[in-house]
Design an enzyme around this catalytic site. Structure first.
Site, PDB file in Angstrom:
ATOM      1  N   ASN A 126      36.497  39.174  35.258  1.00  0.00           N
ATOM      2  CA  ASN A 126      35.766  40.409  35.523  1.00  0.00           C
ATOM      3  C   ASN A 126      34.499  40.454  34.678  1.00  0.00           C
ATOM      4  OD1 ASN A 126      37.771  40.824  33.373  1.00  0.00           O
ATOM      5  ND2 ASN A 126      37.240  42.991  33.405  1.00  0.00           N
TER       6      ASN A 126
ATOM      7  N   GLU B 279      39.017  38.808  40.696  1.00  0.00           N
ATOM      8  CA  GLU B 279      39.470  38.295  41.986  1.00  0.00           C
ATOM      9  C   GLU B 279      38.298  38.069  42.928  1.00  0.00           C
ATOM     10  OE1 GLU B 279      40.612  40.820  40.189  1.00  0.00           O
ATOM     11  OE2 GLU B 279      42.659  41.384  40.772  1.00  0.00           O
TER      12      GLU B 279
ATOM     13  N   CYS C 155      43.318  45.209  42.535  1.00  0.00           N
ATOM     14  CA  CYS C 155      42.928  46.568  42.907  1.00  0.00           C
ATOM     15  C   CYS C 155      42.702  46.630  44.425  1.00  0.00           C
ATOM     16  CB  CYS C 155      41.665  46.997  42.158  1.00  0.00           C
ATOM     17  SG  CYS C 155      40.142  46.213  42.747  1.00  0.00           S
TER      18      CYS C 155
END
Length: 160
Positions: free
Chosen positions: A62, A75, A112
């Protein structure tokens, strides 16, 4: 009215030592990526690694920004890199790991919602499920055989 019942099945491993060796290696790459996260605001580091059908592995972490919407999850960093660098390769397995700089994360942490949608796009594109393994910084590892188990009613291009 008719009721629609949605069920999902996930596999839970007690720890990283219990998963297959190939997945352990992939998760270790995700851990290395997690260590490179840039998260000065959330203090929440995430790493992702993807195994492609051409044998290559790509990873991402991230990357936050003071303008919060400008950051990107691990991701999506990994999946978009894989799509850009190896556009014809199929994504077979994805390993995710997350840790907090404020507390121990021993509970498995799934992608998420935005990342689930991005992963769904690639599953549809390649017409092949992506195995997803996720964990915290330690503890149990959860396996989903497909993103469809985590996001069963996907929004995809056939409805456009």
């Amino acid at each position: 009215m008719k009721e629609l019942k949605i069920e999902t099945t996930l596999q839970v491993y007690e720890d990283l030592d219990e998963v297959p060796n190939e997945v352990q290696q992939l998760m270790n790459e995700a851990i290395n990526a997690r260590n490179n996260a840039y998260s000065p605001y959330s203090k929440f580091n995430v790493g992702a690694a993807i195994l492609l059908d051409n044998g290559e592995t790509v990873s991402g972490s991230n990357q936050e920004n003071a303008s919060y919407p400008s950051g990107l999850c691990a991701e999506r960093t990994a999946i978009y890199y894989a799509g850009a660098k190896y556009p014809k390769a199929k994504m077979l397995k994805m390993a995710l790991t997350a840790s907090s700089q404020n507390q121990v994360t021993s509970k498995p942490i799934p992608p998420c919602g935005a990342c689930r949608q991005a992963i769904a796009e690639y599953e549809v594109k390649q017409n092949l499920p992506i195995e997803i393994y996720f964990m915290g910084a330690e503890g149990k590892v959860v396996k989903s055989n497909s993103l469809a188990n985590l996001l069963p009613l996907i929004f995809e291009s056939s409805v456009l």
